[in-house]
Design a protein around this motif. Sequence first.
Motif, PDB file in Angstrom:
ATOM      1  N   SER A 143      13.554   7.019   0.576  1.00 59.48           N
ATOM      2  CA  SER A 143      14.013   7.474  -0.731  1.00 59.48           C
ATOM      3  C   SER A 143      14.563   6.354  -1.580  1.00 59.48           C
ATOM      4  O   SER A 143      14.884   6.565  -2.750  1.00 59.48           O
ATOM      5  CB  SER A 143      15.083   8.560  -0.534  1.00 59.48           C
ATOM      6  N   ALA A 144      14.719   5.174  -0.987  1.00 56.97           N
ATOM      7  CA  ALA A 144      15.225   4.043  -1.759  1.00 56.97           C
ATOM      8  C   ALA A 144      14.152   3.545  -2.704  1.00 56.97           C
ATOM      9  O   ALA A 144      12.948   3.603  -2.401  1.00 56.97           O
ATOM     10  CB  ALA A 144      15.662   2.922  -0.823  1.00 56.97           C
ATOM     11  N   PRO A 145      14.574   3.081  -3.890  1.00 57.30           N
ATOM     12  CA  PRO A 145      13.564   2.591  -4.840  1.00 57.30           C
ATOM     13  C   PRO A 145      12.915   1.312  -4.335  1.00 57.30           C
ATOM     14  O   PRO A 145      13.554   0.470  -3.707  1.00 57.30           O
ATOM     15  CB  PRO A 145      14.395   2.340  -6.108  1.00 57.30           C
ATOM     16  N   GLY A 146      11.655   1.186  -4.578  1.00 52.31           N
ATOM     17  CA  GLY A 146      10.914  -0.016  -4.189  1.00 52.31           C
ATOM     18  C   GLY A 146      10.491  -0.026  -2.729  1.00 52.31           C
ATOM     19  O   GLY A 146      10.031  -1.057  -2.242  1.00 52.31           O
ATOM     20  N   TYR A 147      10.643   1.077  -1.961  1.00 49.70           N
ATOM     21  CA  TYR A 147      10.262   1.108  -0.551  1.00 49.70           C
ATOM     22  C   TYR A 147       8.876   1.721  -0.434  1.00 49.70           C
ATOM     23  O   TYR A 147       8.604   2.767  -1.023  1.00 49.70           O
ATOM     24  CB  TYR A 147      11.263   1.925   0.257  1.00 49.70           C
ATOM     25  N   LYS A 148       8.042   1.053   0.314  1.00 50.94           N
ATOM     26  CA  LYS A 148       6.678   1.549   0.535  1.00 50.94           C
ATOM     27  C   LYS A 148       6.601   2.221   1.887  1.00 50.94           C
ATOM     28  O   LYS A 148       6.900   1.615   2.915  1.00 50.94           O
ATOM     29  CB  LYS A 148       5.688   0.386   0.479  1.00 50.94           C
ATOM     30  N   ALA A 149       6.311   3.501   1.918  1.00 53.17           N
ATOM     31  CA  ALA A 149       6.275   4.265   3.164  1.00 53.17           C
ATOM     32  C   ALA A 149       5.172   3.760   4.080  1.00 53.17           C
ATOM     33  O   ALA A 149       4.112   3.323   3.619  1.00 53.17           O
ATOM     34  CB  ALA A 149       6.078   5.745   2.864  1.00 53.17           C
ATOM     35  N   LEU A 150       5.462   3.804   5.414  1.00 51.38           N
ATOM     36  CA  LEU A 150       4.489   3.397   6.420  1.00 51.38           C
ATOM     37  C   LEU A 150       3.466   4.510   6.611  1.00 51.38           C
ATOM     38  O   LEU A 150       3.798   5.590   7.099  1.00 51.38           O
ATOM     39  CB  LEU A 150       5.183   3.087   7.747  1.00 51.38           C
ATOM     40  N   GLU A 151       2.275   4.257   6.192  1.00 48.27           N
ATOM     41  CA  GLU A 151       1.220   5.258   6.277  1.00 48.27           C
ATOM     42  C   GLU A 151       0.419   5.058   7.551  1.00 48.27           C
ATOM     43  O   GLU A 151       0.358   3.961   8.112  1.00 48.27           O
ATOM     44  CB  GLU A 151       0.300   5.156   5.057  1.00 48.27           C
ATOM     45  N   ARG A 152      -0.209   6.130   8.018  1.00 52.16           N
ATOM     46  CA  ARG A 152      -1.016   6.073   9.225  1.00 52.16           C
ATOM     47  C   ARG A 152      -2.309   5.320   8.949  1.00 52.16           C
ATOM     48  O   ARG A 152      -2.877   5.402   7.847  1.00 52.16           O
ATOM     49  CB  ARG A 152      -1.313   7.492   9.707  1.00 52.16           C
ATOM     50  N   ASN A 153      -2.795   4.604   9.950  1.00 56.21           N
ATOM     51  CA  ASN A 153      -4.031   3.848   9.821  1.00 56.21           C
ATOM     52  C   ASN A 153      -5.179   4.803   9.494  1.00 56.21           C
ATOM     53  O   ASN A 153      -5.342   5.830  10.142  1.00 56.21           O
ATOM     54  CB  ASN A 153      -4.312   3.101  11.122  1.00 56.21           C
ATOM     55  N   PRO A 154      -5.971   4.493   8.487  1.00 55.01           N
ATOM     56  CA  PRO A 154      -7.078   5.415   8.137  1.00 55.01           C
ATOM     57  C   PRO A 154      -8.061   5.621   9.276  1.00 55.01           C
ATOM     58  O   PRO A 154      -8.592   6.717   9.454  1.00 55.01           O
ATOM     59  CB  PRO A 154      -7.732   4.736   6.941  1.00 55.01           C
ATOM     60  N   ALA A 155      -8.297   4.556  10.056  1.00 59.04           N
ATOM     61  CA  ALA A 155      -9.229   4.698  11.182  1.00 59.04           C
ATOM     62  C   ALA A 155      -8.680   5.660  12.212  1.00 59.04           C
ATOM     63  O   ALA A 155      -9.398   6.515  12.751  1.00 59.04           O
ATOM     64  CB  ALA A 155      -9.510   3.331  11.818  1.00 59.04           C
ATOM     65  N   PHE A 156      -7.371   5.539  12.516  1.00 61.37           N
ATOM     66  CA  PHE A 156      -6.750   6.463  13.463  1.00 61.37           C
ATOM     67  C   PHE A 156      -6.739   7.888  12.900  1.00 61.37           C
ATOM     68  O   PHE A 156      -6.899   8.850  13.646  1.00 61.37           O
ATOM     69  CB  PHE A 156      -5.331   6.016  13.784  1.00 61.37           C
ATOM     70  N   ARG A 157      -6.516   7.993  11.586  1.00 61.80           N
ATOM     71  CA  ARG A 157      -6.475   9.310  10.978  1.00 61.80           C
ATOM     72  C   ARG A 157      -7.830   9.995  11.044  1.00 61.80           C
ATOM     73  O   ARG A 157      -7.930  11.203  11.266  1.00 61.80           O
ATOM     74  CB  ARG A 157      -6.001   9.188   9.526  1.00 61.80           C
ATOM     75  N   MET A 158      -8.910   9.235  10.873  1.00 58.38           N
ATOM     76  CA  MET A 158     -10.248   9.820  10.948  1.00 58.38           C
ATOM     77  C   MET A 158     -10.599  10.234  12.381  1.00 58.38           C
ATOM     78  O   MET A 158     -11.327  11.206  12.594  1.00 58.38           O
ATOM     79  CB  MET A 158     -11.280   8.821  10.430  1.00 58.38           C
ATOM     80  N   LEU A 159     -10.069   9.485  13.365  1.00 52.17           N
ATOM     81  CA  LEU A 159     -10.323   9.835  14.755  1.00 52.17           C
ATOM     82  C   LEU A 159      -9.383  10.897  15.282  1.00 52.17           C
ATOM     83  O   LEU A 159      -9.529  11.347  16.421  1.00 52.17           O
ATOM     84  CB  LEU A 159     -10.210   8.582  15.642  1.00 52.17           C
ATOM     85  N   GLY A 160      -8.396  11.276  14.491  1.00 49.70           N
ATOM     86  CA  GLY A 160      -7.443  12.273  14.937  1.00 49.70           C
ATOM     87  C   GLY A 160      -6.369  11.734  15.854  1.00 49.70           C
ATOM     88  O   GLY A 160      -5.724  12.510  16.564  1.00 49.70           O
ATOM     89  N   LEU A 161      -6.161  10.408  15.845  1.00 50.45           N
ATOM     90  CA  LEU A 161      -5.152   9.801  16.699  1.00 50.45           C
ATOM     91  C   LEU A 161      -3.850   9.651  15.934  1.00 50.45           C
ATOM     92  O   LEU A 161      -3.852   9.403  14.728  1.00 50.45           O
ATOM     93  CB  LEU A 161      -5.619   8.427  17.206  1.00 50.45           C
ATOM     94  N   PRO A 162      -2.716   9.762  16.623  1.00 47.94           N
ATOM     95  CA  PRO A 162      -1.438   9.589  15.922  1.00 47.94           C
ATOM     96  C   PRO A 162      -1.193   8.127  15.596  1.00 47.94           C
ATOM     97  O   PRO A 162      -1.872   7.228  16.106  1.00 47.94           O
ATOM     98  CB  PRO A 162      -0.425  10.129  16.929  1.00 47.94           C
ATOM     99  N   SER A 163      -0.216   7.905  14.724  1.00 50.72           N
ATOM    100  CA  SER A 163       0.135   6.540  14.355  1.00 50.72           C
ATOM    101  C   SER A 163       0.854   5.852  15.503  1.00 50.72           C
ATOM    102  O   SER A 163       1.391   6.496  16.404  1.00 50.72           O
ATOM    103  CB  SER A 163       1.039   6.553  13.119  1.00 50.72           C
TER     104      SER A 163
END
Length: 474
Positions: A30-50
């Motif tokens: 919630s802090a300004p200027g912080y970029k959230a850690l997103e899940r790897n797209p490759a893992f997301r397509m394979l259905g694997l967790p981050s």
Amino acid sequence: MADAKPPPTPPEPAAAATSTAPKPNASPSSAPGYKALERNPAFRMLGLPSLPRKLPSRNWMIFFTVTGSFSAAVIYDRREKKRATARWARAVAPLASEPVPNPSQLPRKLTVMLSAPPGEGVRVAQDHFLEYIKPVLAASGLDWEFIQGRAQGDIRAAVAERIRRRRRLDEKPDELLEPTEEAIREEVRRRNNIPEYVGDAGDIVIGRNTWKEYIRGLHEGWLGPLDLPPHLQPPPPPPPAEEEATTTEDGATAENQDKKKEEEEKEKKPERPPQPLPHNTTDEYSDSPLPRTIPGHFSPSAPIQFPHILGFLNTPTRLVRFLNRRALADDIGRQVAAVCFAANREWREEAEASSDDRLARREQELALEWEEKNWIKSVWKTEADDEEDKKAGKLPKEKVWTNPMVLDPRITSRMRRFELLPEDEERARAIVIPEEVVEGWIKRNLRSLYRWGAGAWQGKPKGPNVGNIDDVVV
């Protein structure tokens, strides 16, 4: 009179300033200027967790370290054990392709002697043979026969009886012997003019307890009489006590019913033949003359170690041996290879340090002596068994395992031991075992899957098959 309404208080500037600032307990997302850690797209397509953002806890790290280390030690030891056994099996493999000098002559046949270790059954010794000894013998192409003992004294009786039968054929050829399977086979070979194997066959003796019975059987067979002397024969059993027969309602007596039950049990379960009694004692060795038919040297032998220990308190020792089976496989493979190559020597005398001076003991007596320290304590308690035999009217059984080994120089000087030649050992050490022989089930299947895929991809054409352009006629 109604109370006057108080004037409104103005807002404090400090409070307004703090309301716009981020709270210290707020999440960093919630802090300004912080970029959230997103899940790897490759893992997301394979259905694997981050991936996890931190390492496991201290307890999980300890569990994974201990489990992984133990698994790695077991896997490494198993691979090296397979490698050692395969190395000695390949070292003796050329013997299987050697031509037979005389096709009509019987091939060389080894004798493997094993017995149940103290406190265990004979199945343990059989598994030991299958795991460490049989792969090398099978690769050599040699034949072998078994002499198995289930109780103390069986190997002693078998070895002595074979020697006495051989002596009877030479000393008393006209005497009719009891027909056995081996005697019937020998008679068929004699009628068909099949010559015996010329040379030393060899004996493989597994374990210290079997080795002590083997030595005792040699001395009994060659130094003892052919027939059991009268002073060593068991006394006649006491007559059964007469009991009054009680008549039942059906008119049959209880005694007759018990006899019928015993006969039925005997028909269902065949009784094991009694163990032959020893024809002499260790004290009679020096007074016994040598037979005229005794050979100049006996068949060579090889004592094979059989480490076996029982008890909960011996768990650390058993665990160390379980993780170091590669050394056991290498030592046993080396000794079995020496048996296959048939190189032998005389048994020597070795000096043993003593408190007073140095005592010379025969090498036969020192062979596998360290195994006696692993035997259970109940083996050394013999007073109860002797009392039971005396009550039953029998002679006390000879305790071959617990009694000290008594050697006669006339017998020990004729014994020989298998020993591997230096050139044969050097050639065996130079053998390189491929990875396919020692790898496990998972790696073997992955390797075969890769080779199948690579072969299928290489065999498929990558373009139109137009043939060789130079062969086109214009």
